[in-house]
Structure formats: C-alpha cells, structure tokens
Design an enzyme around this catalytic site. Structure first.
Site, PDB file in Angstrom:
ATOM      1  N   ARG A  41       0.864  -1.179   0.000  1.00  0.00           N
ATOM      2  CA  ARG A  41       0.000   0.000   0.000  1.00  0.00           C
ATOM      3  C   ARG A  41       0.904   1.234   0.000  1.00  0.00           C
ATOM      4  NH1 ARG A  41      -2.108  -3.766   3.274  1.00  0.00           N
ATOM      5  NH2 ARG A  41      -4.198  -4.476   2.742  1.00  0.00           N
ATOM      6  N   LYS A  64      -1.919  -0.541   7.912  1.00  0.00           N
ATOM      7  CA  LYS A  64      -3.362  -0.816   7.895  1.00  0.00           C
ATOM      8  C   LYS A  64      -3.713  -2.075   8.677  1.00  0.00           C
ATOM      9  CE  LYS A  64      -7.301  -1.600   4.865  1.00  0.00           C
ATOM     10  NZ  LYS A  64      -7.771  -1.709   3.496  1.00  0.00           N
ATOM     11  N   HIS A 134      -3.048   2.897  -5.742  1.00  0.00           N
ATOM     12  CA  HIS A 134      -3.353   1.466  -5.610  1.00  0.00           C
ATOM     13  C   HIS A 134      -3.125   0.707  -6.918  1.00  0.00           C
ATOM     14  CE1 HIS A 134      -4.733   0.169  -1.709  1.00  0.00           C
ATOM     15  NE2 HIS A 134      -5.384   1.302  -1.549  1.00  0.00           N
ATOM     16  N   ARG A 137      -0.159  -1.866  -6.767  1.00  0.00           N
ATOM     17  CA  ARG A 137      -0.460  -3.099  -6.029  1.00  0.00           C
ATOM     18  C   ARG A 137      -1.420  -3.984  -6.822  1.00  0.00           C
ATOM     19  NH1 ARG A 137      -0.588  -5.033  -0.645  1.00  0.00           N
ATOM     20  NH2 ARG A 137      -2.667  -5.537   0.088  1.00  0.00           N
ATOM     21  N   HIS A 160      -4.203 -10.669   1.676  1.00  0.00           N
ATOM     22  CA  HIS A 160      -5.668 -10.615   1.735  1.00  0.00           C
ATOM     23  C   HIS A 160      -6.185 -11.880   2.399  1.00  0.00           C
ATOM     24  CE1 HIS A 160      -6.464  -7.677  -1.885  1.00  0.00           C
ATOM     25  NE2 HIS A 160      -5.946  -7.078  -0.847  1.00  0.00           N
ATOM     26  N   TYR A 169     -10.245  -6.958  -6.490  1.00  0.00           N
ATOM     27  CA  TYR A 169      -9.147  -6.006  -6.303  1.00  0.00           C
ATOM     28  C   TYR A 169      -8.230  -5.964  -7.522  1.00  0.00           C
ATOM     29  CZ  TYR A 169      -5.367  -3.547  -3.890  1.00  0.00           C
ATOM     30  OH  TYR A 169      -4.418  -2.643  -3.533  1.00  0.00           O
TER      31      TYR A 169
END
Length: 186
Positions: A41, A64, A134, A137, A160, A169
């Site tokens: 991130r 995060k 993003h 990633r 994840h 994603y």
C-alpha cells in the site's frame, strides 16, 4: 474518488513510468517501478527506510493491518533501490522528500501520499485511464494471477483473507473467467 484499476499491459506500464519521470521527477518513476515490484500500500511504500532493507529483503510492518511484510526484493527493484541509495547515501527514507533538505531544522520525511497521488492522477488523465496509488499493487496482483492462475498465491502476496475480494481487487471480471472457459478446451 474513482476506483483505480490494474494496468494490464507492459507498454502502458513503461509509458506511465516515462511520463512520471519527465512530467514530475525521476523519483516519481522510481515510486511507480518499485511499487509495482513490492505490491505494498502507498503508505507502507513511502514509509520504507533504508534500515528496513537488508541485502535483498524488506521487512516492514503494514500500517493498515499490522501484519509483518517480509518481502524478497527482485533484481529490478533492487537495482533501483541501490541506485537511490548510492545517489543519496545520507537519506533515511527510500523516497525521501527533497523539501525537508531545504529546511535545516526539519527532520527527514518521506514523499507525501498526496504528492504521489496527484502525479499519478495527472498521468492517468493524460492517458485516459483510472490511475492511482493502488494501481501499482493491483497491477502486481493481476500479473501474478495471469502467470499462475493461483488466487491463493495472489492472496498471500497481497496479504488478503478473501478470494472474492482479491479477484475484485486485481480486476478479474466475469469476462475474464468466461474467456478462460472458452480458451481451455479439454
């Protein structure tokens, strides 16, 4: 804020790096290229200190999730990192802000997320694509999935916990799944 996408072709990836370098600064292109290879991130990517890197390994705690990211750095990223380290041996951060150098009493700081985000958005507008921080990633995850078709590996790389979230994603759509069914006949 519009949702950004994975960049799905190598020519566009190279073009984005080139435009970031000439429109903004080579440091922004370094953020792009290293970010593609580390799949972190943006807050974690910008917070990397040279002390977090030992030989070809990066060890950083994700802000995060609090998870420990233990990443072996590939040769492409390592070359860029070593070039930055050689050019700026006194820097603390991999992507250190040059503005802090102008104010002698101010402690070193990394580039701001906002500055990187604005540069990426402007290049995205120029190319008419939804580009953001993003995207690096997501792009890394997309290419790993295309190479392996192993969603578990992609989930592990991105740290994840849900297959569905990972597929969304990285931008795997029903059309992609349909194409896989059509192209693989047994």
């Amino acid at each position: 804020m519009a949702e950004v996408q994975a960049i799905k072709d190598n020519d566009t990836i190279r073009l984005i790096g080139h435009l970031l370098s000439i429109r903004y600064h080579p440091q922004m292109a370094d953020v792009w290229h290293i970010g593609l290879n580390l799949a972190l991130r943006i807050s974690d990517l910008l917070s990397i200190r040279f002390s977090d890197i030992t030989d070809d390994r990066l060890l950083i705690r994700e802000r995060k999730t609090g998870k420990l990211a233990n990443i072996q750095i590939n040769n492409k990223a390592l070359e860029r990192i070593n070039k930055i380290r050689k050019k700026h041996p006194n820097h603390i951060y991999l992507f250190q802000s040059y503005r802090c150098q102008q104010v002698k009493q101010k402690a070193a700081q990394p580039l701001s997320r906002r500055a990187v985000s604005m540069a990426f958005q402007q290049v995205g507008k120029e190319l008419n694509i939804a580009l953001g921080t993003h995207s690096m990633r997501k792009t890394r995850g997309y290419f790993l999935y295309q190479a392996t078709k192993d969603i578990g590996r992609v989930m592990k790389m991105l740290r994840h916990s849900s297959e569905g979230a990972t597929l969304r994603y990285i931008g795997i759509t029903q059309d992609d799944v349909d194409n896989d069914f059509m192209s693989l006949e047994i």
